[in-house]
Design a protein around this motif. Structure first.
Motif, short mmCIF file in Angstrom:
data_model
loop_
_atom_site.label_atom_id
_atom_site.label_comp_id
_atom_site.label_asym_id
_atom_site.label_seq_id
_atom_site.Cartn_x
_atom_site.Cartn_y
_atom_site.Cartn_z
N GLU A 197 38.55 46.23 32.37
CA GLU A 197 37.85 45.77 33.57
C GLU A 197 37.75 44.24 33.60
OE1 GLU A 197 33.41 46.25 35.41
OE2 GLU A 197 34.32 48.02 34.50
N GLN A 198 37.54 43.64 32.45
CA GLN A 198 37.44 42.18 32.37
C GLN A 198 38.80 41.50 32.33
OE1 GLN A 198 34.50 40.47 32.65
NE2 GLN A 198 33.81 42.54 33.12
N TYR A 199 39.79 42.17 31.75
CA TYR A 199 41.10 41.54 31.54
C TYR A 199 41.99 41.58 32.78
CZ TYR A 199 45.69 40.53 29.59
OH TYR A 199 46.92 39.98 29.35
N THR A 200 42.00 42.70 33.48
CA THR A 200 42.92 42.83 34.60
C THR A 200 42.38 42.16 35.85
OG1 THR A 200 42.01 45.00 35.11
CG2 THR A 200 43.97 44.96 33.74
N PRO A 201 43.25 41.52 36.60
CA PRO A 201 42.79 40.82 37.81
C PRO A 201 42.40 41.79 38.91
CG PRO A 201 45.18 40.77 37.67
CD PRO A 201 44.69 41.41 36.40
N ASP A 202 41.54 41.35 39.76
CA ASP A 202 41.14 42.13 40.92
C ASP A 202 42.01 41.66 42.09
OD1 ASP A 202 39.88 43.79 42.70
OD2 ASP A 202 38.10 42.55 42.89
#
Length: 88
Positions: A76-81
């Motif tokens: 959730e923190q690593y992948t871009p939105d």
């Protein structure tokens, strides 16, 4: 560990540092199969955890559901939105 990708999570009241990389991420995604999710999640977490936190995290990963929960929080923190729309 790469400093640009450091992610600090508080797990069971203790701060744990992870540093995922694109290679570690890709290996995790490629290893997941419909009937095999826990082992790839466990490997992903252990590959990107800071060496100082490995023993603590190894103990946590023995709890039911922990590998999936921890891997999910890292992802959730690593992948871009990304803002993706279909058509216009």
């Amino acid at each position: 560990m790469e400093t640009a990708n450091k992610i600090v999570l508080t797990i069971q009241g203790r701060k744990v540092t992870f540093a995922p990389s694109l290679d570690i991420y890709n290996d995790y995604i490629n290893a997941m199969m419909p009937n095999n999710k826990v082992a790839p999640a466990r490997n992903f977490v252990m590959r990107c955890v800071d060496p100082e936190d490995k023993d603590h995290v190894r103990e946590l990963l023995d709890k039911p559901g922990a590998p999936i929960q921890i891997a999910g929080a890292i992802m959730e923190q690593y992948t871009p939105d990304l803002q993706i729309t279909v058509g216009e």
